[in-house]
Design an enzyme around this catalytic site. Structure first.
Site, PDB file in Angstrom:
ATOM      1  N   ASP A  95      24.361 -14.812  29.509  1.00 45.18           N
ATOM      2  CA  ASP A  95      23.547 -13.977  30.386  1.00 45.18           C
ATOM      3  C   ASP A  95      23.477 -12.505  29.985  1.00 45.18           C
ATOM      4  O   ASP A  95      23.243 -11.639  30.813  1.00 45.18           O
ATOM      5  CB  ASP A  95      24.090 -14.066  31.813  1.00 45.18           C
ATOM      6  CG  ASP A  95      25.586 -13.721  31.898  1.00 45.18           C
ATOM      7  OD1 ASP A  95      26.111 -13.088  30.956  1.00 45.18           O
ATOM      8  OD2 ASP A  95      26.223 -14.088  32.896  1.00 45.18           O
ATOM      9  N   GLU A 117      26.018 -22.651  28.452  1.00 45.80           N
ATOM     10  CA  GLU A 117      26.429 -22.115  29.757  1.00 45.80           C
ATOM     11  C   GLU A 117      25.203 -21.888  30.648  1.00 45.80           C
ATOM     12  O   GLU A 117      25.071 -20.889  31.349  1.00 45.80           O
ATOM     13  CB  GLU A 117      27.240 -20.822  29.610  1.00 45.80           C
ATOM     14  CG  GLU A 117      28.112 -20.517  30.828  1.00 45.80           C
ATOM     15  CD  GLU A 117      28.999 -19.294  30.628  1.00 45.80           C
ATOM     16  OE1 GLU A 117      30.166 -19.478  30.229  1.00 45.80           O
ATOM     17  OE2 GLU A 117      28.523 -18.170  30.870  1.00 45.80           O
ATOM     18  N   GLU A 131      22.847  -9.377  34.558  1.00 43.07           N
ATOM     19  CA  GLU A 131      23.132 -10.729  34.083  1.00 43.07           C
ATOM     20  C   GLU A 131      22.390 -11.816  34.842  1.00 43.07           C
ATOM     21  O   GLU A 131      21.960 -12.813  34.246  1.00 43.07           O
ATOM     22  CB  GLU A 131      24.646 -10.992  34.123  1.00 43.07           C
ATOM     23  CG  GLU A 131      25.451 -10.247  33.078  1.00 43.07           C
ATOM     24  CD  GLU A 131      25.816  -8.827  33.472  1.00 43.07           C
ATOM     25  OE1 GLU A 131      26.491  -8.136  32.680  1.00 43.07           O
ATOM     26  OE2 GLU A 131      25.426  -8.385  34.586  1.00 43.07           O
ATOM     27  N   HIS A 204      35.202  -3.972  34.620  1.00 39.16           N
ATOM     28  CA  HIS A 204      34.230  -3.238  33.815  1.00 39.16           C
ATOM     29  C   HIS A 204      32.798  -3.395  34.294  1.00 39.16           C
ATOM     30  O   HIS A 204      31.889  -2.779  33.739  1.00 39.16           O
ATOM     31  CB  HIS A 204      34.287  -3.746  32.365  1.00 39.16           C
ATOM     32  CG  HIS A 204      33.756  -5.133  32.213  1.00 39.16           C
ATOM     33  ND1 HIS A 204      34.513  -6.250  32.467  1.00 39.16           N
ATOM     34  CD2 HIS A 204      32.518  -5.593  31.866  1.00 39.16           C
ATOM     35  CE1 HIS A 204      33.784  -7.331  32.260  1.00 39.16           C
ATOM     36  NE2 HIS A 204      32.568  -6.969  31.902  1.00 39.16           N
ATOM     37  N   ARG A 206      29.107  -3.331  35.461  1.00 37.51           N
ATOM     38  CA  ARG A 206      28.178  -2.206  35.614  1.00 37.51           C
ATOM     39  C   ARG A 206      27.980  -1.847  37.087  1.00 37.51           C
ATOM     40  O   ARG A 206      27.963  -0.684  37.468  1.00 37.51           O
ATOM     41  CB  ARG A 206      26.837  -2.568  34.969  1.00 37.51           C
ATOM     42  CG  ARG A 206      25.859  -1.432  34.839  1.00 37.51           C
ATOM     43  CD  ARG A 206      24.565  -1.929  34.220  1.00 37.51           C
ATOM     44  NE  ARG A 206      24.795  -2.480  32.898  1.00 37.51           N
ATOM     45  CZ  ARG A 206      24.673  -1.797  31.770  1.00 37.51           C
ATOM     46  NH1 ARG A 206      24.339  -0.529  31.811  1.00 37.51           N
ATOM     47  NH2 ARG A 206      24.880  -2.377  30.604  1.00 37.51           N
ATOM     48  N   HIS A 237      38.386  -1.198  29.422  1.00 35.13           N
ATOM     49  CA  HIS A 237      37.116  -1.319  28.707  1.00 35.13           C
ATOM     50  C   HIS A 237      36.782  -0.013  27.975  1.00 35.13           C
ATOM     51  O   HIS A 237      37.224   1.066  28.376  1.00 35.13           O
ATOM     52  CB  HIS A 237      36.005  -1.662  29.703  1.00 35.13           C
ATOM     53  CG  HIS A 237      34.786  -2.258  29.096  1.00 35.13           C
ATOM     54  ND1 HIS A 237      33.743  -1.496  28.623  1.00 35.13           N
ATOM     55  CD2 HIS A 237      34.429  -3.544  28.870  1.00 35.13           C
ATOM     56  CE1 HIS A 237      32.795  -2.285  28.134  1.00 35.13           C
ATOM     57  NE2 HIS A 237      33.185  -3.531  28.273  1.00 35.13           N
TER      58      HIS A 237
END
Length: 373
Positions: A95, A117, A131, A204, A206, A237
Site C-alpha cells: 500500500d 497482500e 496507504e 512513525h 504520517r 524512524h
C-alpha cells in the site's frame, strides 16, 4: 515468462525478498528486480540480509519529498523500465506510494499485475494516509490478488473482484521470519536490558505526527517511570519530525533507549526476545503474533482486524491514558498477558511465497500453451 518485482520501502522489501528467492528457484521464471528507493538506507539493509541485488534502482529519495513527487518520479521511471523489459507480469506489494505508481504504470501499458497482500482495508481514506487509498487503487487494476487471510478475500469479493483471481496465501512476512530468527542472537542493547522486561516500540505513521505522537511518547515515559523492571527500546524512524517530537517528550528518560533503525535481521530477533510490542506499524501486527508477542496497536483503526478478532492485537488509539492503561494491564496481569500471547496467529504458516509462485507458474504455463497454438 518474465516478471518484474517492484518495491521501494523497507517493509515492502521484508515481505518481497522471500518471494524473490522462491521465484528464482524456477528456471522458467525470469525475475527482474526494480527498487524505487522510496527508502534508501533501510531498504539496502534488507537487501543485504537476503543477499539480493536489484537490476534497477530509481533512487528517487530526496529530502522532504512530497507524495506527489514520489508518485510522479516512480511513474515516469517505471514506465521506461516496463518499456525496456516488456514483462508478462508485474508483482507489487501492499500500500505504499511506490505500489500505487507501479500499478498505474503497469495498467497504462496493459501489463498483468499481481498484488501481494491484497484486500486489506480500513475503508477510511484518511487512516492510514495515504496507504488506504493506495491499496484500494492497486486492487482496482490488479489481475491476481494474493490475499493474506480469508477476511481479506471476503473484502475483495464484496468489492466485486473475481473469485477465480483471488488466492489466500498467508502473509509473506511469516516466510521471512523463518529465515531471520536465530537461537543464539546477541545484541548490546538487549544485554544492557538483561533481567528486565523489554517493550519494543515502533512509531512513525504520517497521520500520527503531531499531537497523537506526543501522546504516544508521553505514555511511554509514564510506563518507564512506573516500572523499574521495564526497559523500552525504540528504534526511531529517520523522519526528522518524528525525531524532533521524541527529543521533546522523551528526552533523556533513562528507561527508554532511542536507537537507530534496525535491519530486518536485528529487528526480528529483538521482537522474538521482547515482552510485548507497541506499534503504529502495519507489518509488525503480523510479525509479532507469530512469535507469541502481544501487540498494542497505537492507531484508531487497523487494516488487519483478524489479529484483533483473534486476540493477538489490541487497538489502543493515540490517547495517552488509554495506551498507558493497556500497557499497565499487560505488565501487571498475567492472565491478560497470556491470553494475548497464546492467541492463534491468523496470518499464515510460513509458506505464502510457495503458494504465490505456484499461481504464477500456472499462469506461465497458460501463456506458453496459448503461444504454441
Amino acid at each position: 515468462m518474465k516478471i518484474v518485482v517492484v518495491f521501494g520501502t523497507r517493509p515492502e522489501a521484508v515481505k518481497m525478498c522471500p518471494l524473490i528467492l522462491e521465484i528464482k528457484k524456477h528456471k522458467e521464471l525470469e525475475c527482474k528486480i526494480c527498487l524505487t528507493g522510496q527508502h534508501k538506507e533501510m531498504l539496502e539493509q534488507v537487501m543485504d540480509t537476503f543477499r539480493i541485488r536489484a537490476d534497477y534502482n530509481l533512487s528517487i529519495m530526496t529530502k522532504n519529498q512530497s507524495l506527489s513527487n514520489i508518485t510522479s518520479l516512480v511513474l515516469s521511471g517505471l514506465d521506461e523500465i516496463y518499456e525496456k523489459e516488456k514483462p508478462d507480469l508485474v508483482l507489487i506489494h501492499g500500500d505504499t506510494s511506490t505500489s500505487f505508481a507501479a500499478a498505474l504504470a503497469a495498467f497504462y501499458r496493459q501489463i498483468k499485475i499481481g498484488h501481494v497482500e491484497a484486500g486489506l482495508r480500513t475503508y477510511c481514506m484518511q487512516s492510514p494516509f495515504p496507504e488506504e487509498f493506495n491499496r484500494q487503487a492497486v486492487d482496482l487494476v490488479s489481475d491476481f490478488y494474493f490475499a493474506p487471510t480469508e477476511k481479506a478475500k471476503e473484502q475483495l469479493l464484496k468489492e466485486g473482484k473475481n473469485d477465480c483471481n483471488i488466492f489466500v496465501t498467508g502473509n509473506t512476512v511469516i516466510d521471512a521470519l523463518r529465515t531471520t530468527i536465530v537461537p543464539d542472537y546477541s545484541n548490546e542493547y538487549l544485554k544492557s536490558a538483561e533481567g528486565n522486561r523489554v517493550i519494543l516500540v515502533t512509531a512513525h505513521r504520517r497521520e500520527s505526527i503531531g499531537e497523537p505522537m506526543r501522546n504516544i511518547f508521553k505514555a511511554l515515559v509514564k510506563i518507564a517511570k512506573k516500572f523499574d523492571d521495564v526497559r523500552i527500546i525504540y528504534p526511531i524512524h529517520k523522519n526528522p519530525k518524528v525525531r524532533e517530537i521524541a527529543e521533546e517528550i522523551i528526552g533523556d528518560e533513562g528507561h527508554i533507549k532511542l536507537i537507530e533503525p534496525l535491519d530486518v535481521f536485528d529487528f526480528h530477533n529483538f521482537m522474538a526476545r521482547c515482552y510485548f510490542v507497541m506499534t503504529d506499524s502495519g507489518g509488525v501486527q503480523e510479525e509479532a503474533p507469530s512469535l507469541g508477542k502481544p501487540v498494542l496497536v497505537m492507531r484508531n483503526n487497523t487494516e488487519r482486524p483478524e489479529g484483533v478478532e483473534a486476540g493477538t492485537l489490541k487497538l489502543v488509539g493515540t490517547d495517552e491514558e488509554t495506551i498507558y492503561e493497556a500497557a499497565y494491564a499487560l505488565l501487571t496481569n498475567e492472565i491478560v498477558y497470556k491470553e494475548m500471547a497464546h492467541a492463534a496467529n491468523p496470518y499464515g504458516d510460513g509458506h505464502a511465497c510457495e503458494k504465490i509462485v505456484e499461481v504464477v507458474r500456472n499462469y506461465a504455463e497458460r501463456i506458453n500453451s496459448s503461444s504454441n497454438i
